[in-house]
Design an enzyme around this catalytic site. Sequence first.
Site, PDB file in Angstrom:
ATOM      1  N   LYS A  77       0.868  -1.176   0.000  1.00  0.00           N
ATOM      2  CA  LYS A  77       0.000   0.000   0.000  1.00  0.00           C
ATOM      3  C   LYS A  77       0.910   1.233   0.000  1.00  0.00           C
ATOM      4  O   LYS A  77       1.562   1.537   0.990  1.00  0.00           O
ATOM      5  CB  LYS A  77      -0.914   0.001   1.225  1.00  0.00           C
ATOM      6  CG  LYS A  77      -1.893   1.173   1.208  1.00  0.00           C
ATOM      7  CD  LYS A  77      -1.617   2.037   2.402  1.00  0.00           C
ATOM      8  CE  LYS A  77      -2.207   3.403   2.446  1.00  0.00           C
ATOM      9  NZ  LYS A  77      -1.962   4.337   1.392  1.00  0.00           N
TER      10      LYS A  77
ATOM     11  N   GLU B 273       9.269   1.383  11.232  1.00  0.00           N
ATOM     12  CA  GLU B 273      10.322   2.414  11.215  1.00  0.00           C
ATOM     13  C   GLU B 273       9.616   3.762  11.209  1.00  0.00           C
ATOM     14  O   GLU B 273       8.803   4.047  10.327  1.00  0.00           O
ATOM     15  CB  GLU B 273      11.224   2.271   9.989  1.00  0.00           C
ATOM     16  CG  GLU B 273      12.141   1.056  10.039  1.00  0.00           C
ATOM     17  CD  GLU B 273      13.058   1.000  11.258  1.00  0.00           C
ATOM     18  OE1 GLU B 273      13.416   2.071  11.800  1.00  0.00           O
ATOM     19  OE2 GLU B 273      13.385  -0.123  11.697  1.00  0.00           O
TER      20      GLU B 273
ATOM     21  N   CYS C  19      13.342  11.132   7.581  1.00  0.00           N
ATOM     22  CA  CYS C  19      13.326  10.690   8.985  1.00  0.00           C
ATOM     23  C   CYS C  19      14.696  10.881   9.619  1.00  0.00           C
ATOM     24  O   CYS C  19      14.805  11.008  10.829  1.00  0.00           O
ATOM     25  CB  CYS C  19      12.907   9.234   9.056  1.00  0.00           C
ATOM     26  SG  CYS C  19      13.853   8.195   7.953  1.00  0.00           S
TER      27      CYS C  19
ATOM     28  N   GLU D  77       9.176  16.031  15.950  1.00  0.00           N
ATOM     29  CA  GLU D  77       9.608  15.959  14.554  1.00  0.00           C
ATOM     30  C   GLU D  77       8.831  16.983  13.731  1.00  0.00           C
ATOM     31  O   GLU D  77       7.602  16.965  13.718  1.00  0.00           O
ATOM     32  CB  GLU D  77       9.348  14.545  14.018  1.00  0.00           C
ATOM     33  CG  GLU D  77       9.851  14.343  12.617  1.00  0.00           C
ATOM     34  CD  GLU D  77       9.573  12.942  12.101  1.00  0.00           C
ATOM     35  OE1 GLU D  77       8.424  12.464  12.238  1.00  0.00           O
ATOM     36  OE2 GLU D  77      10.498  12.317  11.570  1.00  0.00           O
TER      37      GLU D  77
HETATM   38  P1  NAP Z   1       2.095   8.428   7.765  1.00  0.00           P
HETATM   39  O1  NAP Z   1       1.048   9.438   7.726  1.00  0.00           O
HETATM   40  O2  NAP Z   1       2.255   7.607   8.991  1.00  0.00           O
HETATM   41  O3  NAP Z   1       1.822   7.476   6.519  1.00  0.00           O
HETATM   42  C1  NAP Z   1       2.618   6.373   6.242  1.00  0.00           C
HETATM   43  C2  NAP Z   1       1.786   5.316   5.546  1.00  0.00           C
HETATM   44  O4  NAP Z   1       0.780   4.834   6.432  1.00  0.00           O
HETATM   45  C3  NAP Z   1       1.062   5.834   4.311  1.00  0.00           C
HETATM   46  O5  NAP Z   1       1.014   4.825   3.355  1.00  0.00           O
HETATM   47  C4  NAP Z   1      -0.328   6.116   4.867  1.00  0.00           C
HETATM   48  O6  NAP Z   1      -1.336   6.104   3.903  1.00  0.00           O
HETATM   49  C5  NAP Z   1      -0.486   4.973   5.822  1.00  0.00           C
HETATM   50  N1  NAP Z   1      -1.511   5.226   6.835  1.00  0.00           N
HETATM   51  C6  NAP Z   1      -2.043   6.412   7.223  1.00  0.00           C
HETATM   52  N2  NAP Z   1      -2.980   6.221   8.170  1.00  0.00           N
HETATM   53  C7  NAP Z   1      -3.043   4.898   8.398  1.00  0.00           C
HETATM   54  C8  NAP Z   1      -3.801   4.074   9.277  1.00  0.00           C
HETATM   55  N3  NAP Z   1      -4.695   4.588  10.110  1.00  0.00           N
HETATM   56  N4  NAP Z   1      -3.583   2.745   9.249  1.00  0.00           N
HETATM   57  C9  NAP Z   1      -2.678   2.213   8.421  1.00  0.00           C
HETATM   58  N5  NAP Z   1      -1.938   2.929   7.553  1.00  0.00           N
HETATM   59  C10 NAP Z   1      -2.114   4.256   7.549  1.00  0.00           C
HETATM   60  O7  NAP Z   1       3.535   9.043   7.466  1.00  0.00           O
HETATM   61  P2  NAP Z   1       3.936  10.013   6.257  1.00  0.00           P
HETATM   62  O8  NAP Z   1       3.402  11.351   6.560  1.00  0.00           O
HETATM   63  O9  NAP Z   1       3.628   9.377   4.956  1.00  0.00           O
HETATM   64  O10 NAP Z   1       5.537  10.002   6.380  1.00  0.00           O
HETATM   65  C11 NAP Z   1       6.221  10.823   7.247  1.00  0.00           C
HETATM   66  C12 NAP Z   1       6.656  10.037   8.486  1.00  0.00           C
HETATM   67  O11 NAP Z   1       7.401   8.889   8.110  1.00  0.00           O
HETATM   68  C13 NAP Z   1       7.604  10.819   9.369  1.00  0.00           C
HETATM   69  O12 NAP Z   1       7.261  10.622  10.724  1.00  0.00           O
HETATM   70  C14 NAP Z   1       8.961  10.203   9.093  1.00  0.00           C
HETATM   71  O13 NAP Z   1       9.905  10.360  10.115  1.00  0.00           O
HETATM   72  C15 NAP Z   1       8.605   8.802   8.862  1.00  0.00           C
HETATM   73  N6  NAP Z   1       9.650   8.125   8.108  1.00  0.00           N
HETATM   74  C16 NAP Z   1      10.442   7.234   8.750  1.00  0.00           C
HETATM   75  C17 NAP Z   1      11.457   6.590   8.068  1.00  0.00           C
HETATM   76  C18 NAP Z   1      12.293   5.579   8.766  1.00  0.00           C
HETATM   77  O14 NAP Z   1      12.855   4.744   8.074  1.00  0.00           O
HETATM   78  N7  NAP Z   1      12.414   5.611  10.065  1.00  0.00           N
HETATM   79  C19 NAP Z   1      11.673   6.866   6.721  1.00  0.00           C
HETATM   80  C20 NAP Z   1      10.852   7.796   6.089  1.00  0.00           C
HETATM   81  C21 NAP Z   1       9.836   8.419   6.787  1.00  0.00           C
HETATM   82  P3  NAP Z   1      -1.896   7.474   3.246  1.00  0.00           P
HETATM   83  O15 NAP Z   1      -0.778   8.022   2.460  1.00  0.00           O
HETATM   84  O16 NAP Z   1      -3.016   7.008   2.418  1.00  0.00           O
HETATM   85  O17 NAP Z   1      -2.286   8.366   4.387  1.00  0.00           O
END
Ligand code: NAP
Length: 487
Positions: A180, A255, A289, A390
């Site tokens: 997804k 992660e 991140c 963050e």
């Molecule tokens: P996010 O909002 O958590 O979304 C990540 C994924 O989860 C997307 O595919 C999103 O789908 C999905 N998602 C959203 N709500 C969900 C739910 N209730 N249940 C299951 N899945 C759900 O994060 P983001 O804004 O895309 O990315 C930014 C974050 O990622 C930051 O906190 C960053 O630090 C972290 N990150 C961490 C790493 C690492 O390796 N540690 C690397 C990159 C990014 P939708 O797009 O459809 O909402």
Amino acid sequence: MTIQTKSKQHLNYINGEWIASSTNEWIENTNPANTEEVVGYVPKSSKEDLGKAVASAKSAKKAWRKLSGDARGKYLHKAADILESRLDEIAESMTKEMGKTLPEAKGETARGVAILRYYAGEGLRKVGDVIPSTDSEALMFTTRVPLGVVGIITPWNFPVAIPIWKAAPALIYGNSIVLKPATETAVTCAKVFECFEEAGFPAGVVNMVAGPGSVIGQGLADHPDVNGITFTGSNAVGKQIGQAALARGAKYQLEMGGKNPVIVDSDADLDLAVDATISGAFRSTGQKCTATSRVIVLKDVYDQFKEKLISKTNEITVGDGLHDGIWMGPSVNEGQLNTVLSYIQKGREEGASLVLGGERLTAGEYEKGYFVQPTIFENVTSSMTIAQEEIFGPVITLIKVDTIEESLEIANDVEFGLSASIFTSNIKKMLTFIDDMDAGLVRINAESAGVELQAPFGGMKKSSSHSREQGQAAIEFFTSIKTVFVK
Ligand code: NAP
Ligand code: MG
């Protein structure tokens, strides 16, 4: 081959076919540098679509795991070659869809190619150990088996590299996948799956379903036929996924966020430290991140470091990442832009001093995009919100300290523990930092945001579920160990 129905509509990839969602509803993806430009429409899929994808992955998993690692590796090699041949086009799609500059997008796509090749080679490496039994007439050894169906949920900030660094190890170790993608970058991810399609994976081995996180992401975490779930994204969502997986006994890996410190010691090469701080903090508009966020500087070099940092940051060109000479693109969307601006406001309210930037850019070429200035705060204390949470935007917080001991205490004074750097030429301080810094990636005289595909990647504390991705560490999540005793 680009599969589209009506202009710019992208489909789900299920059981070897591109199919529309049962809802026939679409989500519009626009260009954050120019919101009038529609990059594409992605399906707003339902649980029914997800069910089909999981069923197809389930029916494909047996034959896939029976192939040799070498045979599976050949598909990955082929996918790598196809991705490489489409590198420019896919990178351009990424820049248009989420805003990072074209050179960064090309670098990321090339990384995707390299990851596929790396894991293709993993198909020929060892999957177990022989362990001496206390019974002299027995043979005891371990082997590794795939989990079965792996659900993959990815964020928008690395739309090619993260899907591939999860999909490639899942596949080489014999799992079938349902991915997804982040909605924000589902067009670019569909192009990666076009490469998988052309590589000829057997039907059902690779599946992609786009749609809302709360429906498709949560649906994957809850689905009884998904044996393992790997997630990269925010802490709030990661926690829910972990709980859902735990509740039904599925393996999971998370992660999540970071709040990454850089220490600039009195013995540091200041020019190196400035360049690395800027690159770590502002590349990808701070949306990594591993981005540098807390810059902790020893008082005797503070003024000099600050002057150099401001002067170099002033050289940053902000704009549409497709254009030559642009160094920093927009925030990914309006929500993210507003989050960044609200943190800047919060920093002011809590008494930090803005020394550079701090404003949205709206004039002229910036009018139709989500642009914000590279921003630097000083007089920041470790407990301020901007030093703890963050931000995911181009904001540096400068924290002045008296001693190296204090710098390390402050570096550790956060809930996250993904990546951390120190700039120093003193070997004792380096070694103390390596020992005492609570972070999964510890970097000496290098920016916080560097990752090599062949090395383990992941965080400590709230940044991760404590497993590691990438390199050979990936085998830990994507397989289970069997201990075999033969008498
Ligand atoms: P996010 O909002 O958590 O979304 C990540 C994924 O989860 C997307 O595919 C999103 O789908 C999905 N998602 C959203 N709500 C969900 C739910 N209730 N249940 C299951 N899945 C759900 O994060 P983001 O804004 O895309 O990315 C930014 C974050 O990622 C930051 O906190 C960053 O630090 C972290 N990150 C961490 C790493 C690492 O390796 N540690 C690397 C990159 C990014 P939708 O797009 O459809 O909402
Ligand atoms: Mg977009």
